[in-house]
Design a protein around this motif. Sequence first.
Motif, PDB file in Angstrom:
ATOM      1  N   ILE A  97      80.384   9.957  77.595  1.00  0.00           N
ATOM      2  CA  ILE A  97      81.217  10.671  76.608  1.00  0.00           C
ATOM      3  C   ILE A  97      80.375  11.740  75.924  1.00  0.00           C
ATOM      4  O   ILE A  97      79.305  11.447  75.395  1.00  0.00           O
ATOM      5  CB  ILE A  97      81.777   9.698  75.547  1.00  0.00           C
ATOM      6  N   GLN A 102      88.389  11.855  71.890  1.00  0.00           N
ATOM      7  CA  GLN A 102      87.664  10.885  72.729  1.00  0.00           C
ATOM      8  C   GLN A 102      88.353   9.528  72.686  1.00  0.00           C
ATOM      9  O   GLN A 102      88.536   8.870  73.713  1.00  0.00           O
ATOM     10  CB  GLN A 102      86.218  10.740  72.243  1.00  0.00           C
ATOM     11  N   VAL A 133      79.178  21.660  63.139  1.00  0.00           N
ATOM     12  CA  VAL A 133      78.179  20.784  63.758  1.00  0.00           C
ATOM     13  C   VAL A 133      78.632  19.322  63.708  1.00  0.00           C
ATOM     14  O   VAL A 133      78.429  18.564  64.651  1.00  0.00           O
ATOM     15  CB  VAL A 133      76.793  20.998  63.093  1.00  0.00           C
ATOM     16  N   ALA A 134      79.264  18.936  62.612  1.00  0.00           N
ATOM     17  CA  ALA A 134      79.733  17.545  62.522  1.00  0.00           C
ATOM     18  C   ALA A 134      81.000  17.399  63.361  1.00  0.00           C
ATOM     19  O   ALA A 134      81.976  18.119  63.176  1.00  0.00           O
ATOM     20  CB  ALA A 134      80.026  17.192  61.067  1.00  0.00           C
ATOM     21  N   SER A 135      80.953  16.469  64.264  1.00  0.00           N
ATOM     22  CA  SER A 135      82.056  16.305  65.206  1.00  0.00           C
ATOM     23  C   SER A 135      83.241  15.605  64.540  1.00  0.00           C
ATOM     24  O   SER A 135      83.083  14.573  63.888  1.00  0.00           O
ATOM     25  CB  SER A 135      81.546  15.472  66.376  1.00  0.00           C
ATOM     26  N   GLN A 152      81.013  15.595  73.702  1.00  0.00           N
ATOM     27  CA  GLN A 152      81.783  16.777  73.319  1.00  0.00           C
ATOM     28  C   GLN A 152      81.253  17.989  74.053  1.00  0.00           C
ATOM     29  O   GLN A 152      81.994  18.695  74.725  1.00  0.00           O
ATOM     30  CB  GLN A 152      81.676  16.976  71.801  1.00  0.00           C
ATOM     31  N   SER A 153      79.961  18.214  73.926  1.00  0.00           N
ATOM     32  CA  SER A 153      79.371  19.450  74.476  1.00  0.00           C
ATOM     33  C   SER A 153      79.227  19.397  75.985  1.00  0.00           C
ATOM     34  O   SER A 153      79.233  20.418  76.658  1.00  0.00           O
ATOM     35  CB  SER A 153      77.989  19.667  73.864  1.00  0.00           C
ATOM     36  N   THR A 212      78.298  10.507  67.355  1.00  0.00           N
ATOM     37  CA  THR A 212      79.737  10.298  67.188  1.00  0.00           C
ATOM     38  C   THR A 212      80.395   9.868  68.492  1.00  0.00           C
ATOM     39  O   THR A 212      81.293   9.012  68.503  1.00  0.00           O
ATOM     40  CB  THR A 212      80.356  11.613  66.656  1.00  0.00           C
ATOM     41  N   THR A 265      74.476  17.316  76.173  1.00  0.00           N
ATOM     42  CA  THR A 265      73.487  16.507  75.457  1.00  0.00           C
ATOM     43  C   THR A 265      72.464  15.944  76.454  1.00  0.00           C
ATOM     44  O   THR A 265      72.836  15.252  77.417  1.00  0.00           O
ATOM     45  CB  THR A 265      74.195  15.378  74.682  1.00  0.00           C
ATOM     46  N   THR A 282      72.391  12.169  77.184  1.00  0.00           N
ATOM     47  CA  THR A 282      73.613  11.692  77.846  1.00  0.00           C
ATOM     48  C   THR A 282      73.613  12.121  79.309  1.00  0.00           C
ATOM     49  O   THR A 282      73.958  11.346  80.205  1.00  0.00           O
ATOM     50  CB  THR A 282      74.853  12.234  77.100  1.00  0.00           C
ATOM     51  N   LYS A 327      79.148  10.750  59.251  1.00  0.00           N
ATOM     52  CA  LYS A 327      79.736  12.013  58.786  1.00  0.00           C
ATOM     53  C   LYS A 327      79.200  12.354  57.406  1.00  0.00           C
ATOM     54  O   LYS A 327      78.833  13.484  57.135  1.00  0.00           O
ATOM     55  CB  LYS A 327      81.232  11.850  58.707  1.00  0.00           C
ATOM     56  N   VAL A 342      72.617  19.013  71.453  1.00  0.00           N
ATOM     57  CA  VAL A 342      71.208  18.608  71.443  1.00  0.00           C
ATOM     58  C   VAL A 342      70.692  18.565  72.885  1.00  0.00           C
ATOM     59  O   VAL A 342      70.752  17.541  73.551  1.00  0.00           O
ATOM     60  CB  VAL A 342      71.026  17.258  70.723  1.00  0.00           C
ATOM     61  N   CYS A 397      75.934   9.604  72.753  1.00  0.00           N
ATOM     62  CA  CYS A 397      75.088   9.678  71.550  1.00  0.00           C
ATOM     63  C   CYS A 397      75.957   9.949  70.323  1.00  0.00           C
ATOM     64  O   CYS A 397      77.009  10.570  70.441  1.00  0.00           O
ATOM     65  CB  CYS A 397      74.102  10.850  71.659  1.00  0.00           C
TER      66      CYS A 397
HETATM   67  C1  F6R Z   1      77.826  13.976  64.742  1.00  0.00           C
HETATM   68  C2  F6R Z   1      77.566  14.686  65.963  1.00  0.00           C
HETATM   69  C3  F6R Z   1      76.540  14.144  66.895  1.00  0.00           C
HETATM   70  C4  F6R Z   1      77.059  14.245  68.332  1.00  0.00           C
HETATM   71  C5  F6R Z   1      75.942  13.862  69.315  1.00  0.00           C
HETATM   72  C6  F6R Z   1      76.442  13.878  70.744  1.00  0.00           C
HETATM   73  O1  F6R Z   1      78.827  14.591  63.999  1.00  0.00           O
HETATM   74  O2  F6R Z   1      78.163  15.692  66.229  1.00  0.00           O
HETATM   75  O3  F6R Z   1      76.190  12.847  66.566  1.00  0.00           O
HETATM   76  O4  F6R Z   1      78.163  13.405  68.466  1.00  0.00           O
HETATM   77  O5  F6R Z   1      74.881  14.755  69.189  1.00  0.00           O
HETATM   78  O6  F6R Z   1      76.922  15.127  71.096  1.00  0.00           O
HETATM   79  P1  F6R Z   1      77.881  15.332  72.330  1.00  0.00           P
HETATM   80  O7  F6R Z   1      79.149  14.633  72.054  1.00  0.00           O
HETATM   81  O8  F6R Z   1      78.055  16.821  72.434  1.00  0.00           O
HETATM   82  O9  F6R Z   1      77.185  14.759  73.518  1.00  0.00           O
END
Ligand code: F6R
Length: 609
Positions: free
Chosen positions: A348, A409, A400-402, A350-351, A304, A354, A357, A486, A606, A302
């Motif tokens: 993929i 990644q 919050v902004a990735s 970050q957290s 970024t 999600t 995902t 962004k 999220v 999702c």
């Molecule tokens: C944008 C941002 C979001 C995340 C998205 C997925 O800056 O942070 O769009 O990329 O919510 O989050 P992850 O990568 O944690 O699954």
Amino acid sequence: MCGIVGYVGSKAAAPLLIAGLKRLEYRGYDSAGVSLLNGGAQVQTRKAKGKIAMLEEAVGGSPVTGTTGIAHTRWATHGPPNECNAHPHHDCTDEIAVVHNGIIENYSTLRKRLIEKGHTFRSETDTEVLAHLIEEAFDGNLEDAVMDALRLVEGTYGIAVLSTRDPGKIVAARKGSPLLIGVGEGEYFVASDVAAILQYTREVIYLDDGEVAVVTTDGYSVCDLKARPVGKGISRIEWDLDQIEKGGYDHFMLKEIFEQPQTIENTMRGRLVVEEGYAKLGGLNITREELQNIDNMIITACGTSWHSGLIGELMIEEYARIRVETEYASEFRYRNPIVDPNTLCVVISQSGETADTLAAMREAKERGARTLGLVNVVGSTIAREDDGGVYLLAGPEIGVASTKAFTSQVVALALLMLTFARRRDMSASRGREIAQAMVKLPEQIQEILEDAPTIEIIAEQFKDATNFLYLGRGYNFPVALEGALKLKEISYIHAEGYPAAEMKHGPIALIDENMPVVFIAPHDSVFEKIVSNIQEVKARGGRSIVITSRDEPALEGLIDFEIRIPETLEMLYPILTVIPLQLLSYYIAAKRGLDVDQPRNLAKSVTVE
Ligand code: F6R
């Protein structure tokens, strides 16, 4: 997103819990609350709408005491953000308090049934049904009551519960929402995120879905929902607290942008074998033969992370010659995708938490695909449920902004591409050329970061714009999407990303002197094409900001602002071109006086659909 902290020990719980909540502020929230047991017949609860500082004020004005407590930051899903809907929630007699992350899907049926039985509800939340269900089931032992209640619940939860009728104890349970136990000396913690407790302990136990933990000053135990004991190992957290703090920057986002030379180095370290031109990825859990058999890939993510997936698709198709489809996880989970045993589903995140995902990964698994997670947060749900994985090793991303997760990644996808391509038909010399270009990236990012003052000047010029267009082609089209995302998420300026050649099919109608257009135009195979698009903008009075990689006579007199980046291989440009875009958004948002790290309506992780 919601956050949970709990404490059982010999110290005053309130300050510990509030300090823990502050560590979770980065996740995004709209209200907060705390409940303590002080030996009295009722739980003592204080709540406040807004920042943790408001909760501190509430606690200061009406202190709560005790050495057992739970606390919460809420991000509204059911009922507006206000004091009443803030957690913890109580049963009818204020003897039970519950904090909850996730969503109880059958809450309205349960609520109706409980009201018929005489329960009085005080909030609009789904969570409150849990407190009343536990009250209904309570027969002297809190964990039994929690398990009885959870058996009636559909949906997701990470919960922590305490009761005056079974004091000195926190019961925690998890299904679909992360939760861990922190092990201290004579004290134990419950938290939804390790950041909340890292200042007290590094020893943690991650709960898995369907597990219930009982935590007292004497220790902890974990069982399943049928009360069968589950053995759990203790993990040690290696992240430092100062890694989680701002480190002298005004915002986490800026700190994280500046960390990227180091973070992408971490992603590559010990994996990139430059001389041989390949990558060693230890966590793939895949045999040589299985790897050989993979003939199609689905990349799902999702936001970024999806943008990095689009870049991965281009790299893998170009060099590994494997068919790749990159899909929004939220769409993938609700259609009927074609998946077979030779499909590799790359997830993929970050957290690693999600919800969309995670659900997409489970769906792909269910359909027989092998799953591979590219995840930053160690021990997160995706990382634990995938068949194999590559940790990004970018460290905690708090803004919050990735930003740094994105570049890691893309680097991880390049490593993955090398692994596949070198086992197919990529020559060692081609692999080496890519690897050699990759090792230069940290230094090249550093060079771009040193030009931050130029980007700040450009931001000053455009901070009052109301619309932006981002245009790129090939590998830099996903970067255009990422630049636009962004900007909109932290500055609230409307921005759109387009493949540059698509401009003439519609968006060109928007071009006038009030529409800044950002071109991502490094010197690559589509550079000449993009120059024509820059001319089209110029001809219509538009103002352009161009990210490019060398002196170019073709651009003379054509552009308003230039941001220069070093040269690299075409497939690696996104790792460089995104840096000025991150800085541009950051400076514009900061100059507009906005809350860069916690933009409105957004959450870091999220965990709801
Ligand atoms: C944008 C941002 C979001 C995340 C998205 C997925 O800056 O942070 O769009 O990329 O919510 O989050 P992850 O990568 O944690 O699954």
